[in-house]
Design an enzyme around this catalytic site. Structure first.
Site, PDB file in Angstrom:
ATOM      1  N   GLU A 112      79.038 -25.869  76.502  1.00 57.37           N
ATOM      2  CA  GLU A 112      79.479 -26.439  75.227  1.00 57.37           C
ATOM      3  C   GLU A 112      79.634 -27.948  75.288  1.00 57.37           C
ATOM      4  O   GLU A 112      79.198 -28.659  74.373  1.00 57.37           O
ATOM      5  CB  GLU A 112      80.841 -25.843  74.827  1.00 57.37           C
ATOM      6  CG  GLU A 112      80.801 -24.522  74.110  1.00 57.37           C
ATOM      7  CD  GLU A 112      82.192 -24.084  73.696  1.00 57.37           C
ATOM      8  OE1 GLU A 112      82.372 -23.745  72.520  1.00 57.37           O
ATOM      9  OE2 GLU A 112      83.108 -24.092  74.534  1.00 57.37           O
ATOM     10  N   HIS A 120      69.987  -7.797  90.735  1.00 60.23           N
ATOM     11  CA  HIS A 120      69.150  -7.269  89.656  1.00 60.23           C
ATOM     12  C   HIS A 120      68.504  -8.379  88.833  1.00 60.23           C
ATOM     13  O   HIS A 120      68.243  -8.208  87.648  1.00 60.23           O
ATOM     14  CB  HIS A 120      69.990  -6.354  88.757  1.00 60.23           C
ATOM     15  CG  HIS A 120      70.550  -5.183  89.467  1.00 60.23           C
ATOM     16  ND1 HIS A 120      69.824  -4.031  89.724  1.00 60.23           N
ATOM     17  CD2 HIS A 120      71.765  -4.977  90.020  1.00 60.23           C
ATOM     18  CE1 HIS A 120      70.574  -3.164  90.380  1.00 60.23           C
ATOM     19  NE2 HIS A 120      71.766  -3.729  90.580  1.00 60.23           N
ATOM     20  N   GLU A 176      83.574 -17.194  80.089  1.00 63.65           N
ATOM     21  CA  GLU A 176      84.264 -18.280  79.393  1.00 63.65           C
ATOM     22  C   GLU A 176      84.050 -19.609  80.104  1.00 63.65           C
ATOM     23  O   GLU A 176      83.844 -20.647  79.464  1.00 63.65           O
ATOM     24  CB  GLU A 176      85.758 -17.953  79.279  1.00 63.65           C
ATOM     25  CG  GLU A 176      86.605 -19.040  78.648  1.00 63.65           C
ATOM     26  CD  GLU A 176      86.281 -19.335  77.203  1.00 63.65           C
ATOM     27  OE1 GLU A 176      86.780 -20.349  76.678  1.00 63.65           O
ATOM     28  OE2 GLU A 176      85.505 -18.576  76.581  1.00 63.65           O
ATOM     29  N   CYS A 231      82.127 -27.693  57.604  1.00 66.45           N
ATOM     30  CA  CYS A 231      82.356 -28.803  56.689  1.00 66.45           C
ATOM     31  C   CYS A 231      83.826 -28.951  56.351  1.00 66.45           C
ATOM     32  O   CYS A 231      84.569 -27.974  56.311  1.00 66.45           O
ATOM     33  CB  CYS A 231      81.573 -28.582  55.398  1.00 66.45           C
ATOM     34  SG  CYS A 231      79.814 -28.278  55.624  1.00 66.45           S
ATOM     35  N   TRP A 265      78.397 -30.389  57.871  1.00 66.66           N
ATOM     36  CA  TRP A 265      77.713 -29.780  59.020  1.00 66.66           C
ATOM     37  C   TRP A 265      76.484 -29.089  58.464  1.00 66.66           C
ATOM     38  O   TRP A 265      76.586 -28.142  57.684  1.00 66.66           O
ATOM     39  CB  TRP A 265      78.643 -28.786  59.711  1.00 66.66           C
ATOM     40  CG  TRP A 265      78.188 -28.319  61.051  1.00 66.66           C
ATOM     41  CD1 TRP A 265      78.347 -28.956  62.246  1.00 66.66           C
ATOM     42  CD2 TRP A 265      77.530 -27.087  61.356  1.00 66.66           C
ATOM     43  NE1 TRP A 265      77.824 -28.201  63.277  1.00 66.66           N
ATOM     44  CE2 TRP A 265      77.317 -27.047  62.752  1.00 66.66           C
ATOM     45  CE3 TRP A 265      77.098 -26.004  60.593  1.00 66.66           C
ATOM     46  CZ2 TRP A 265      76.696 -25.976  63.397  1.00 66.66           C
ATOM     47  CZ3 TRP A 265      76.472 -24.939  61.221  1.00 66.66           C
ATOM     48  CH2 TRP A 265      76.278 -24.933  62.611  1.00 66.66           C
ATOM     49  N   ASN A 316      82.126 -26.570  50.713  1.00 66.67           N
ATOM     50  CA  ASN A 316      82.065 -25.943  52.029  1.00 66.67           C
ATOM     51  C   ASN A 316      81.622 -24.507  51.827  1.00 66.67           C
ATOM     52  O   ASN A 316      82.184 -23.794  51.003  1.00 66.67           O
ATOM     53  CB  ASN A 316      83.435 -25.982  52.714  1.00 66.67           C
ATOM     54  CG  ASN A 316      83.394 -25.395  54.120  1.00 66.67           C
ATOM     55  OD1 ASN A 316      82.325 -25.196  54.678  1.00 66.67           O
ATOM     56  ND2 ASN A 316      84.556 -25.116  54.677  1.00 66.67           N
ATOM     57  N   GLY A 317      80.609 -24.068  52.579  1.00 65.96           N
ATOM     58  CA  GLY A 317      80.122 -22.708  52.453  1.00 65.96           C
ATOM     59  C   GLY A 317      78.618 -22.686  52.261  1.00 65.96           C
ATOM     60  O   GLY A 317      77.921 -23.662  52.539  1.00 65.96           O
ATOM     61  N   LYS A 347      82.249 -22.900  78.426  1.00 63.36           N
ATOM     62  CA  LYS A 347      82.877 -24.219  78.354  1.00 63.36           C
ATOM     63  C   LYS A 347      81.953 -25.294  78.921  1.00 63.36           C
ATOM     64  O   LYS A 347      81.822 -26.376  78.357  1.00 63.36           O
ATOM     65  CB  LYS A 347      84.214 -24.214  79.117  1.00 63.36           C
ATOM     66  CG  LYS A 347      85.313 -23.480  78.410  1.00 63.36           C
ATOM     67  CD  LYS A 347      85.763 -24.217  77.169  1.00 63.36           C
ATOM     68  CE  LYS A 347      86.446 -23.286  76.182  1.00 63.36           C
ATOM     69  NZ  LYS A 347      85.547 -22.395  75.465  1.00 63.36           N
ATOM     70  N   ARG A 351      86.349 -30.339  63.206  1.00 60.17           N
ATOM     71  CA  ARG A 351      85.642 -29.160  62.697  1.00 60.17           C
ATOM     72  C   ARG A 351      84.156 -29.232  62.986  1.00 60.17           C
ATOM     73  O   ARG A 351      83.458 -28.210  62.924  1.00 60.17           O
ATOM     74  CB  ARG A 351      85.871 -29.035  61.189  1.00 60.17           C
ATOM     75  CG  ARG A 351      87.320 -28.799  60.805  1.00 60.17           C
ATOM     76  CD  ARG A 351      87.534 -28.927  59.317  1.00 60.17           C
ATOM     77  NE  ARG A 351      86.896 -27.863  58.570  1.00 60.17           N
ATOM     78  CZ  ARG A 351      87.485 -26.717  58.234  1.00 60.17           C
ATOM     79  NH1 ARG A 351      88.731 -26.494  58.597  1.00 60.17           N
ATOM     80  NH2 ARG A 351      86.851 -25.802  57.530  1.00 60.17           N
ATOM     81  N   LYS A 400      84.132 -26.416  64.899  1.00 59.44           N
ATOM     82  CA  LYS A 400      85.334 -25.747  65.380  1.00 59.44           C
ATOM     83  C   LYS A 400      85.535 -24.391  64.730  1.00 59.44           C
ATOM     84  O   LYS A 400      85.843 -23.408  65.383  1.00 59.44           O
ATOM     85  CB  LYS A 400      86.555 -26.637  65.109  1.00 59.44           C
ATOM     86  CG  LYS A 400      87.881 -26.050  65.585  1.00 59.44           C
ATOM     87  CD  LYS A 400      87.928 -25.911  67.094  1.00 59.44           C
ATOM     88  CE  LYS A 400      89.276 -25.455  67.590  1.00 59.44           C
ATOM     89  NZ  LYS A 400      89.273 -25.195  69.032  1.00 59.44           N
TER      90      LYS A 400
END
Length: 610
Positions: A490, A506, A483, A2, A75, A100-101, A487, A27, A605
């Site tokens: 995402e 395996h 990574e 947020c 968010w 926020n939180g 990406k 964010r 973010k």
């Protein structure tokens, strides 16, 4: 997470709040809103589901004049994305709050407040905040004391902005576990979740510390600490310009930030390497004293930063001989620990406000690690302030949710650290000189790799109808494969997984068919022949292979095999170099898929709540 913006000024603040929200879009959020106190001392509010642009439309249709206000991008944590759950929240038309939180004891507080006669209009934890402040006002407290008393009843993390209907010159702000910054203007003052939101109106900032509560008016800012004592916090001058967070002609922030990597890495190295060595003060004046006795390393991080730490584990153990453990912060917090003797505790974070990483650092101090060191991109963050040593990455603002330049500058900073620790563990002057030469070559080598952009853009066409992909790597390229997979998933929403190539037999080989592209990274190192064998296993089962290979590697195009030649580099920096084409691949696939590249669905973010 947020985003908060607030202003108390001598001019209408709606445009300032709206611009601030736009600058916080990176964010991640699902709704937005603002509340403004007008000349009649009435709080008016607009809220909208979706992008800030929807909120802007409502302001065009119905402007909200007023010189004091608060705004928010939400968010969802408690309560689905919906207008009723969007901030700001208002109680009895008297007080309004943005938050926020997470208020962890919100259910208990909600029950108490319902019993006291409050009516709830949302499913959020935040609504208990506005009711708690209202109750304090009803008891005769000033707005400042109302907020100070209310937060004493909250468990969890929060940053708050609060305004009151009959107080047109006062904005209260406080933080506990979530970041909040104050912007200092002339005849006006501001609050925001980070400096980027306020760059159009000020370059002067105060960073609130844990537990601080501030009272802002047009003329002044008063700050009180956790114990209620008045304190002076330093005013910092930002060197960022208002257009520093613009796209600069690029279609997306992510592409801009990919292309900014040569400069970001050069900035991270500047003043830290000499002609043949890492400078002694590169990690701070106390570094030599604190690091010379280190016998083990523990790395804690989340997401992309965790992948950087995984690469560093290979470097620490192979280049310094120090045992190194790497763990996800959210897992580290909830198990028993055996702390090695003389162990360095490293945290890695782009924002420096990641809740799990901060909590892990707090735990590490209680457990008695020898020294803590933060690798971070945000100088005034909580992580930086609370660590013994700091190595800033100097990536500059990174707006795209999918991290690019923050990751490669983290790897660069880790190489500097590995080299410094190597001195205490037998690193020769000639070996250090070779490492410094390799690091110095990084910006130019990345410029060379970026020339592959058009070729990779064409390659991305082959992912247009794909739903799954595998990424393979060996040794210190395995985290790079991870990574690359992260990406792709995402920002393109293609299900992608990474494996150490030796693990194919395996289990993952069962997934291979002509609909499953397999992406491999193949530097010219001692594991190359092993990797070639793994790739043949994929090819023999009809898999479509895409190989990013060192130009000196003898792997050629063939039926079912596409090879992209990557310029040859020293093996030390190969993990950084091979990251770049995977970033470009994920970007171009996402553009082809038509997804929201910079603000992918469901993601934020900076994860400032647990």
């Amino acid at each position: 997470m947020c985003g908060i913006v607030g202003a108390v000024a001598q001019r209408d603040v709606a445009a300032i709040l709206l611009e601030g929200l736009k600058r916080l879009e990176y964010r991640g959020y699902d709704s937005a809103g603002l509340a403004i106190l007008n000349a009649d001392q009435q709080i008016s509010r607009h809220r909208a589901l979706g992008k800030v642009a929807e909120l802007e439309k409502s302001l065009v249709e119905e402007p909200l004049p007023g010189t004091i206000g608060i705004a928010h991008t939400r968010w969802a944590t408690h309560g689905e994305p919906a207008v009723r759950n969007a901030h700001p929240h208002i109680c009895q038309d008297r007080v309004s709050v943005v938050h926020n939180g997470i208020i962890e004891n919100h259910m208990e507080l909600r029950s108490q407040q319902k019993a006291a006669g409050h009516t709830f209009t949302s499913d959020t934890d935040t609504e208990v905040v506005v009711h708690a402040v209202f109750d304090q006002l009803e008891a005769g407290e000033t707005l400042f004391n109302a907020v100070r008393n209310a937060v004493k009843t909250f468990d969890g993390a929060y940053s708050l902005g609060v305004i009151q209907a009959n107080d047109p010159n006062r904005l209260i702000a406080t933080r506990h576990g979530s970041p909040l910054v104050i912007g200092i203007g002339i005849g006006e003052n501001f609050i925001a979740s980070d400096v980027y939101a306020l760059l159009p109106v000020t370059q002067r900032f105060i960073f609130l510390e844990e537990g601080d509560i501030a009272e802002l008016s047009r003329e002044e800012v008063k700050i009180f600490d956790l114990n209620g004592e008045p304190v002076e916090r330093p005013i910092k001058e930002s060197t960022l310009s208002a257009d520093a967070v613009g796209r600069g002609g690029y279609r997306h922030y992510m592409l801009k930030e990919i292309y900014e990597q040569p400069r970001a890495i050069a900035d991270t190295l500047e003043g830290r390497i000499g002609s043949n060595s890492v400078l002694h003060n590169a990690l701070g004046m106390q570094a030599d004293t604190l690091l010379e006795k280190i016998e083990a390393v523990q790395i804690i991080a989340c997401g992309t930063s965790y992948h950087a730490g995984m690469v560093a584990r290979y470097w620490f153990e192979s280049l310094t001989g120090l045992p190194c453990n790497i763990e996800v912060a959210s897992e580290y917090r909830y198990r028993k620990h055996c702390v090695p003797k003389n162990c360095l505790f490293i945290t890695i974070s782009q924002s420096g406000e990641t809740a799990d990483t901060l909590a892990a650092l707090k735990l590490a101090k209680e457990l008695g690690y020898t020294t803590t060191l933060a690798i971070c991109n945000t100088p005034e963050s909580s992580l930086v302030r609370e660590s013994d040593l700091v190595l800033l990455t100097r990536a500059g603002p990174e707006i795209g949710v999918a991290s690019t330049k923050a990751f490669t500058t983290q790897l660069t900073a880790l190489l500097l650290l590995v080299t410094v620790l190597g001195r205490y563990n037998g690193l020769s002057e000639s070996a250090e000189e070779r490492r410094v030469e390799a690091m110095r070559s990084l910006p130019g080598r990345i410029e060379d790799v970026l020339k592959l952009d058009e070729e990779i853009k064409q390659l991305a066409q082959r992912f247009g109808d794909k739903q799954h992909a595998l990424f393979l790597g060996r040794g210190d390229q395995y985290p790079i494969a991870m990574e690359g997979a992260l990406k792709l998933k995402e920002i393109s929403y293609i299900h992608a997984e990474a494996y150490a190539a030796g693990e194919l037999k395996h289990g993952p080989l069962a997934l291979i068919d002509d609909e499953m592209p397999v992406v491999a990274v193949a530097p010219n190192n001692q594991l190359l022949e092993k990797l070639k064998s793994n790739l043949e296993e994929v090819r023999a089962r009809g898999g479509e292979l895409i190989v990013f290979a060192d130009e000196r590697v003898t792997i050629s195009d063939a039926e079912g095999v596409t090879v992209i030649k990557v310029p040859h580099v020293d093996g030390l920096i190969a993990p950084i170099i091979f990251t770049i084409p995977l970033q470009l691949l994920s970007y171009h696939v996402a553009v082809l898929k038509g997804t929201d590249v910079d603000q992918p669905r469901n993601l934020a973010k900076s994860v400032t709540v647990e």
